[in-house]
Scaffold this motif. Structure first.
Motif, PDB file in Angstrom:
ATOM      1  N   GLU A 176     -36.422 -10.171  12.292  1.00  0.00           N
ATOM      2  CA  GLU A 176     -35.703  -9.229  13.142  1.00  0.00           C
ATOM      3  C   GLU A 176     -35.458  -7.933  12.382  1.00  0.00           C
ATOM      4  O   GLU A 176     -34.926  -7.961  11.279  1.00  0.00           O
ATOM      5  CB  GLU A 176     -34.360  -9.852  13.541  1.00  0.00           C
ATOM      6  CG  GLU A 176     -33.475  -8.934  14.339  1.00  0.00           C
ATOM      7  CD  GLU A 176     -32.076  -9.521  14.509  1.00  0.00           C
ATOM      8  OE1 GLU A 176     -31.723  -9.858  15.612  1.00  0.00           O
ATOM      9  OE2 GLU A 176     -31.360  -9.627  13.490  1.00  0.00           O
ATOM     10  N   PRO A 177     -35.851  -6.799  12.945  1.00  0.00           N
ATOM     11  CA  PRO A 177     -35.660  -5.554  12.202  1.00  0.00           C
ATOM     12  C   PRO A 177     -34.239  -5.009  12.293  1.00  0.00           C
ATOM     13  O   PRO A 177     -33.775  -4.336  11.386  1.00  0.00           O
ATOM     14  CB  PRO A 177     -36.644  -4.595  12.870  1.00  0.00           C
ATOM     15  CG  PRO A 177     -36.810  -5.119  14.245  1.00  0.00           C
ATOM     16  CD  PRO A 177     -36.551  -6.590  14.199  1.00  0.00           C
ATOM     17  N   GLY A 178     -33.557  -5.298  13.382  1.00  0.00           N
ATOM     18  CA  GLY A 178     -32.283  -4.620  13.616  1.00  0.00           C
ATOM     19  C   GLY A 178     -31.092  -5.536  13.510  1.00  0.00           C
ATOM     20  O   GLY A 178     -31.097  -6.497  12.754  1.00  0.00           O
ATOM     21  N   GLY A 179     -30.087  -5.250  14.272  1.00  0.00           N
ATOM     22  CA  GLY A 179     -28.842  -5.986  14.171  1.00  0.00           C
ATOM     23  C   GLY A 179     -28.570  -6.869  15.366  1.00  0.00           C
ATOM     24  O   GLY A 179     -29.482  -7.372  16.029  1.00  0.00           O
ATOM     25  N   TYR A 180     -27.297  -7.017  15.636  1.00  0.00           N
ATOM     26  CA  TYR A 180     -26.786  -7.943  16.647  1.00  0.00           C
ATOM     27  C   TYR A 180     -27.444  -7.782  18.002  1.00  0.00           C
ATOM     28  O   TYR A 180     -27.807  -8.765  18.639  1.00  0.00           O
ATOM     29  CB  TYR A 180     -25.280  -7.712  16.746  1.00  0.00           C
ATOM     30  CG  TYR A 180     -24.580  -8.457  17.838  1.00  0.00           C
ATOM     31  CD1 TYR A 180     -24.494  -9.839  17.801  1.00  0.00           C
ATOM     32  CD2 TYR A 180     -23.976  -7.782  18.891  1.00  0.00           C
ATOM     33  CE1 TYR A 180     -23.826 -10.519  18.794  1.00  0.00           C
ATOM     34  CE2 TYR A 180     -23.306  -8.458  19.884  1.00  0.00           C
ATOM     35  CZ  TYR A 180     -23.232  -9.819  19.839  1.00  0.00           C
ATOM     36  OH  TYR A 180     -22.576 -10.486  20.815  1.00  0.00           O
ATOM     37  N   VAL A 181     -27.628  -6.534  18.445  1.00  0.00           N
ATOM     38  CA  VAL A 181     -28.097  -6.300  19.807  1.00  0.00           C
ATOM     39  C   VAL A 181     -29.522  -6.829  20.011  1.00  0.00           C
ATOM     40  O   VAL A 181     -29.940  -7.116  21.124  1.00  0.00           O
ATOM     41  CB  VAL A 181     -27.988  -4.807  20.190  1.00  0.00           C
ATOM     42  CG1 VAL A 181     -29.092  -3.986  19.563  1.00  0.00           C
ATOM     43  CG2 VAL A 181     -28.002  -4.637  21.699  1.00  0.00           C
ATOM     44  N   CYS A 182     -30.279  -7.029  18.920  1.00  0.00           N
ATOM     45  CA  CYS A 182     -31.644  -7.556  19.047  1.00  0.00           C
ATOM     46  C   CYS A 182     -31.646  -8.987  19.550  1.00  0.00           C
ATOM     47  O   CYS A 182     -32.691  -9.524  19.923  1.00  0.00           O
ATOM     48  CB  CYS A 182     -32.382  -7.464  17.724  1.00  0.00           C
ATOM     49  SG  CYS A 182     -32.576  -5.782  17.170  1.00  0.00           S
ATOM     50  N   GLY A 183     -30.512  -9.641  19.541  1.00  0.00           N
ATOM     51  CA  GLY A 183     -30.433 -10.980  20.104  1.00  0.00           C
ATOM     52  C   GLY A 183     -30.455 -10.952  21.617  1.00  0.00           C
ATOM     53  O   GLY A 183     -30.759 -11.960  22.253  1.00  0.00           O
ATOM     54  N   GLU A 184     -30.151  -9.795  22.212  1.00  0.00           N
ATOM     55  CA  GLU A 184     -30.280  -9.634  23.663  1.00  0.00           C
ATOM     56  C   GLU A 184     -31.762  -9.732  23.963  1.00  0.00           C
ATOM     57  O   GLU A 184     -32.576  -9.063  23.333  1.00  0.00           O
ATOM     58  CB  GLU A 184     -29.712  -8.268  24.074  1.00  0.00           C
ATOM     59  CG  GLU A 184     -29.299  -8.149  25.510  1.00  0.00           C
ATOM     60  CD  GLU A 184     -30.447  -7.867  26.471  1.00  0.00           C
ATOM     61  OE1 GLU A 184     -30.262  -8.064  27.665  1.00  0.00           O
ATOM     62  OE2 GLU A 184     -31.546  -7.471  26.032  1.00  0.00           O
ATOM     63  N   GLU A 185     -32.141 -10.558  24.955  1.00  0.00           N
ATOM     64  CA  GLU A 185     -33.553 -10.925  25.054  1.00  0.00           C
ATOM     65  C   GLU A 185     -34.487  -9.746  25.268  1.00  0.00           C
ATOM     66  O   GLU A 185     -35.587  -9.712  24.713  1.00  0.00           O
ATOM     67  CB  GLU A 185     -33.775 -12.016  26.106  1.00  0.00           C
ATOM     68  CG  GLU A 185     -33.291 -11.667  27.494  1.00  0.00           C
ATOM     69  CD  GLU A 185     -33.561 -12.789  28.479  1.00  0.00           C
ATOM     70  OE1 GLU A 185     -33.843 -13.910  28.045  1.00  0.00           O
ATOM     71  OE2 GLU A 185     -33.502 -12.537  29.693  1.00  0.00           O
ATOM     72  N   THR A 186     -34.078  -8.743  26.048  1.00  0.00           N
ATOM     73  CA  THR A 186     -35.019  -7.643  26.285  1.00  0.00           C
ATOM     74  C   THR A 186     -35.074  -6.680  25.102  1.00  0.00           C
ATOM     75  O   THR A 186     -36.113  -6.091  24.829  1.00  0.00           O
ATOM     76  CB  THR A 186     -34.671  -6.877  27.577  1.00  0.00           C
ATOM     77  OG1 THR A 186     -33.317  -6.438  27.501  1.00  0.00           O
ATOM     78  CG2 THR A 186     -34.874  -7.731  28.795  1.00  0.00           C
ATOM     79  N   ALA A 187     -33.958  -6.559  24.372  1.00  0.00           N
ATOM     80  CA  ALA A 187     -33.991  -5.754  23.147  1.00  0.00           C
ATOM     81  C   ALA A 187     -34.893  -6.435  22.127  1.00  0.00           C
ATOM     82  O   ALA A 187     -35.654  -5.794  21.399  1.00  0.00           O
ATOM     83  CB  ALA A 187     -32.589  -5.574  22.584  1.00  0.00           C
ATOM     84  N   LEU A 188     -34.811  -7.762  22.113  1.00  0.00           N
ATOM     85  CA  LEU A 188     -35.684  -8.557  21.245  1.00  0.00           C
ATOM     86  C   LEU A 188     -37.151  -8.263  21.542  1.00  0.00           C
ATOM     87  O   LEU A 188     -37.961  -8.049  20.645  1.00  0.00           O
ATOM     88  CB  LEU A 188     -35.353 -10.033  21.473  1.00  0.00           C
ATOM     89  CG  LEU A 188     -36.092 -11.136  20.731  1.00  0.00           C
ATOM     90  CD1 LEU A 188     -35.199 -12.362  20.663  1.00  0.00           C
ATOM     91  CD2 LEU A 188     -37.383 -11.523  21.387  1.00  0.00           C
ATOM     92  N   LEU A 189     -37.478  -8.216  22.845  1.00  0.00           N
ATOM     93  CA  LEU A 189     -38.871  -7.948  23.230  1.00  0.00           C
ATOM     94  C   LEU A 189     -39.313  -6.575  22.740  1.00  0.00           C
ATOM     95  O   LEU A 189     -40.431  -6.396  22.267  1.00  0.00           O
ATOM     96  CB  LEU A 189     -39.010  -8.018  24.753  1.00  0.00           C
ATOM     97  CG  LEU A 189     -38.797  -9.393  25.364  1.00  0.00           C
ATOM     98  CD1 LEU A 189     -38.835  -9.317  26.880  1.00  0.00           C
ATOM     99  CD2 LEU A 189     -39.850 -10.365  24.867  1.00  0.00           C
TER     100      LEU A 189
END
Lengths: 424, 403
Positions: free
Chosen positions: B154-167
């Protein structure tokens, strides 16, 4: 397929796939927007256009919410207005509000929405620190005025295909910027971002005060103007003169009135491509085509006049931001907006520029001998916008397209709507 | 405050109790069974009533079925191990104790939805498991025939766990949540139909395939059968991860964790750092998805005693969320900072305190207009702290010399 919905109790028929914003607009209901740009920026970041949709817990951004059969939408309520006001408060909390010194003072879109929301004051203290990026001497990026709406980012990537402007960092520290300074970033200075910006965060590097200064302190030299047709035809819009031909003629009189000794028309030549922004892009992406695209004639529109007026200050008046980044074009370069600003500086003590403009007599260009003017032949296909230019040059590279059959322009609508032109 | 969620550094990053998911064996037999069963296996998962363990509680079988029915040459499976919420350690414990169950779950998913690529999306701190996972993948490659599995950092932080941010980050962009629709099941990573599930959801799948629906449903509640890895934190005797059946009351869970170390219980925060606050009189409530008066979320509980100050906790929470916002929408990006300033004015005795109603209003407007679930959840947990413990905030204001 059409969809029936209710907006503020009014029955609305909309096309399937339309957004609530479009449906509302079709029946004359205005919803304020900031970050929205048609066909380009649909990120729903500013939350100005939120509306109430019956059955939904939270407010929905109307710019991206699609219409549904039987949907019931409320666009105005005390609570919605308060939500928008709160968000505007938050924007202003992080926005440089020395508005009276901003180049967008008169036509700031932030102010427009602010007035629509009926806000009289904002409850926050000011205090944002950031140095504006003036490295290009053409485009100024001032992050203290940026509201991170992403309109410039979308324009730079989706319309111009350059991907120079990006969002950096996260959370409250998110800012829009370039890798390194703007000069180092590979920016071609097309200026499309600056036309997309709703505030003064992206603006042109202004030279009108300098020109104003030399007009008052000529030191025995002549000051001459070289006017591009596109600039002359549209400058009148800034003074309520809608007729392009009248605008062009009045500009000549106006320039002489504020102290220019001669006003020349900028010549154009048929053989060479000219757009400086296209050249900047070609240098990066098509280095082998640069020489073919831009021969020694490229700078000739200004060269002849500069040679004839060797001891004069030459001021170019242009619709183009990218020319500002060029060396050896002229001593000073003013955009159409810049010349209007200059006009206001110079006239301010005598009368208002608008009134002066109304009563102005038409003038005519000065001529230099032996200079061919307007040799441009109009049998070439124009390609507008850097993204399309890149595509065309790719075809040239593959041998599918003849370079002499096309005319390349970086601005999405060409020079007439160039990035130095009046905004609306 | 919530300690920083650094794997193995926090006291709650510790296994306390193993249940049937953590200790399951023969997980690779389940892969074989699932491939044989094919369509029936999906029906089995639907029947089992297994809901996603990532917090949203969407039925896993339905998600898999809809991706299976999508007509596409390429489909993608993502195992979301971006466990960024403070006070959560279930995924880490799963990778530590039974990574094979997770990988078998992923293999089953790939075969059932006909995916040819899978990502294991690890947050930076969990990259310590990458080697172990790759080793198992190599050993068991016969179960991943025709499937490319990528361990993605994961390159970023907490918000990358949100599925579309992850995508977005999978595609190499900034971790900013997308606007829905389209949903990932239709157009996910690289525009392909995508299954995104939590680590724990995948780990449940081999158990169901191996042991059948009846066995799976034998414990848990009607809405949410099975077990859950609860992370229990706060001043309890044994903080850590407990695998227990769903449907216990909060009081029973406190007892499992050995009771309080010090102080008397004042309240709890349920469902992770973005979860709601409740008072101590909720101890007899059942802690389960869709149960009344609680928020199950990722199944975390933080017990709070009278020795802690709620405004201080709220201030630390808002600090976390304000730092982790992706920075797209105004209410989340600036609004949370604004609430942070306001809470700071209560705690910092040198500042002019903000009014209670003004803070509550700020939270309400963020909640109404934030762009994604993160902004809504962040403001939601603050609203709940403010409305469940109003006196604590008001006392801070009243006790002050106003100037």
């Amino acid at each position: 397929m059409s969809v029936n919905l209710k907006i503020n109790g009014i029955d609305v028929v909309a096309e399937e796939g339309a957004t609530v914003l479009e449906a509302a607009k079709s029946v004359g209901i205005k919803i304020p927007t900031l970050c929205f740009m048609e066909n380009c920026n649909k990120v729903a970041a500013c939350r100005m256009c939120v509306v109430e949709v019956k059955g939904m817990k939270n407010y929905m951004p109307s710019c991206v919410t699609k219409v549904r059969e039987g949907m019931e939408v409320i666009t105005e309520s005390e609570d919605l207005l308060e939500t928008r006001r709160r968000n505007m408060d938050l924007i202003f909390k992080h926005h440089n509000t020395k508005c009276e010194y901003c180049s967008r003072y008169a036509d700031c879109e932030l102010h427009e929405v602010l007035r629509y929301l009926g806000m009289s004051e904002h409850p926050y203290e000011k205090g944002i620190k950031a140095e504006p990026d003036i490295s290009t001497k053409a485009i100024v990026r001032d992050n203290t005025k940026c509201i991170t709406c992403r309109r410039c980012v979308s324009t730079c990537s989706k319309i111009q295909g350059m991907n120079v402007l990006k969002a950096f960092n996260s959370a409250g520290k998110t800012y829009i910027g370039t890798e390194g300074s703007m000069l180092e970033s590979g920016c071609t200075l097309c200026g499309a971002c600056l036309m997309a910006c709703p505030t003064g965060a992206l603006s042109e590097f202004t030279t009108s005060p300098d020109v104003s200064f030399i007009l008052r302190n000529k030191k025995g030299k002549r000051v001459v103007a070289v006017v591009a047709e596109e600039a002359a035809k549209r400058v009148g819009e800034l003074f309520y003169e809608k007729d392009p031909a009248a605008s062009e003629k009045k500009l000549i009189t106006a320039l002489k009135l504020i102290g220019f000794d001669a006003v020349y028309k900028k010549e154009t030549y048929s053989k060479a491509h000219y757009c400086p922004s296209v050249r900047n892009m070609a240098k990066q992406k098509f280095p082998e085509l640069v020489d073919k695209l831009f021969d020694q004639e490229t700078m000739r529109p200004y060269e002849a006049i500069r040679r004839a007026e060797e001891n004069s200050y030459v001021v170019a008046i242009t619709p183009c931001i990218a020319e500002k980044g060029e060396e050896n074009i002229a001593d000073y370069i003013l955009t159409t907006r810049g010349v209007a600003a200059l006009f206001r500086h110079q006239c301010v003590s005598r009368f208002t520029a608008n009134e002066l403009w109304k009563d102005m007599e038409p003038g005519s260009y000065d001529c230099l001998e032996n200079i061919a003017i307007n040799l441009k032949e109009n049998n070439r296909n124009s390609v507008y916008g850097l993204k399309n230019v890149e595509q065309a040059l790719n075809e040239v590279r593959e041998g599918l397209l003849d370079l002499d059959s096309i005319e390349l322009y970086a601005c999405p609508k060409g020079c007439m709507y160039g990035s130095g032109q009046p905004r609306r | 405050m919530w300690p920083n969620n650094t794997y193995n550094e926090n006291e709650y990053c510790k296994l306390q109790l193993k249940g049937r998911i953590l200790s399951q064996k023969n997980v690779w037999d389940a892969v074989k069974k699932a491939i044989e069963g094919n369509e029936e296996s999906i029906a089995l998962l639907k029947e089992s009533g297994l809901i996603g363990r990532g917090g949203a509680g969407f039925p896993l079988g339905l998600k898999w079925e809809s991706v299976r029915n999508e007509d596409s040459d390429e489909k993608i499976v993502v195992c979301n191990a971006s466990e960024g919420e403070p006070g959560t350690a279930a995924n880490a414990i799963l990778f530590q104790e039974n990574p094979e169950a997770v990988l078998a779950g992923i293999a089953i998913c790939c075969h059932l939805v006909r995916a040819n690529k899978a990502y294991i999306y690890l947050r930076k701190k969990y990259m310590v498991f990458a080697e172990k996972l790759r080793k198992i993948l190599l050993e068991k490659k016969e179960y991943f025939d025709g499937i490319e599995v990528v361990v993605f950092e994961e390159p970023g932080g907490y918000v990358c766990g949100e599925e579309t941010a992850l995508l977005e980050t999978l595609e190499g962009s900034r971790g900013e949540p997308r606007l829905k629709p389209p949903y990932p099941t239709v157009s996910g990573a690289f525009g392909k139909p995508t299954v995104i599930n939590n680590v724990e959801s995948f780990a449940n799948v081999p158990f169901i395939i191996n042991n059948g629906v009846d066995e799976f449903k034998s414990i848990g509640t009607e809405n949410a059968p099975g077990t859950k890895l609860y992370t229990i934190s706060g001043p309890v005797v044994n903080p850590g991860v407990y695998e227990l059946e769903i449907g216990l009351t909060l009081g029973e869970l406190l007892k499992k964790a050995g009771g309080l170390k010090t102080g008397t219980l004042k309240g709890m925060q349920l469902g992770g750092a973005s979860g709601i606050f409740v008072k101590e009189d909720s101890l007899d409530k059942i802690f389960a998805p869709k149960a009344e008066g609680v928020n199950f979320g990722v199944g975390d509980i933080r017990f709070i005693t009278d020795q802690e100050s709620i405004p201080q906790i709220a201030y630390e929470l808002v600090g976390f969320f304000a730092d982790e916002s992706c920075g797209v929408c105004i209410p989340c990006k600036y609004g949370l900072l604004d609430v942070k300033d306001k809470l700071e004015s209560l705690i910092d005795k040198d500042k002019q305190p903000e009014e209670y109603s003004s803070i509550l209003n700020s939270c309400k407007y963020i909640n109404q207009s934030a762009r994604c679930a993160m902004g809504q959840a962040a403001s939601g947990c603050l609203t709940s702290a403010l409305s469940v413990f109003p006196d604590e905030f008001k006392n801070l204001i009243e006790g002050r010399n106003l100037f």
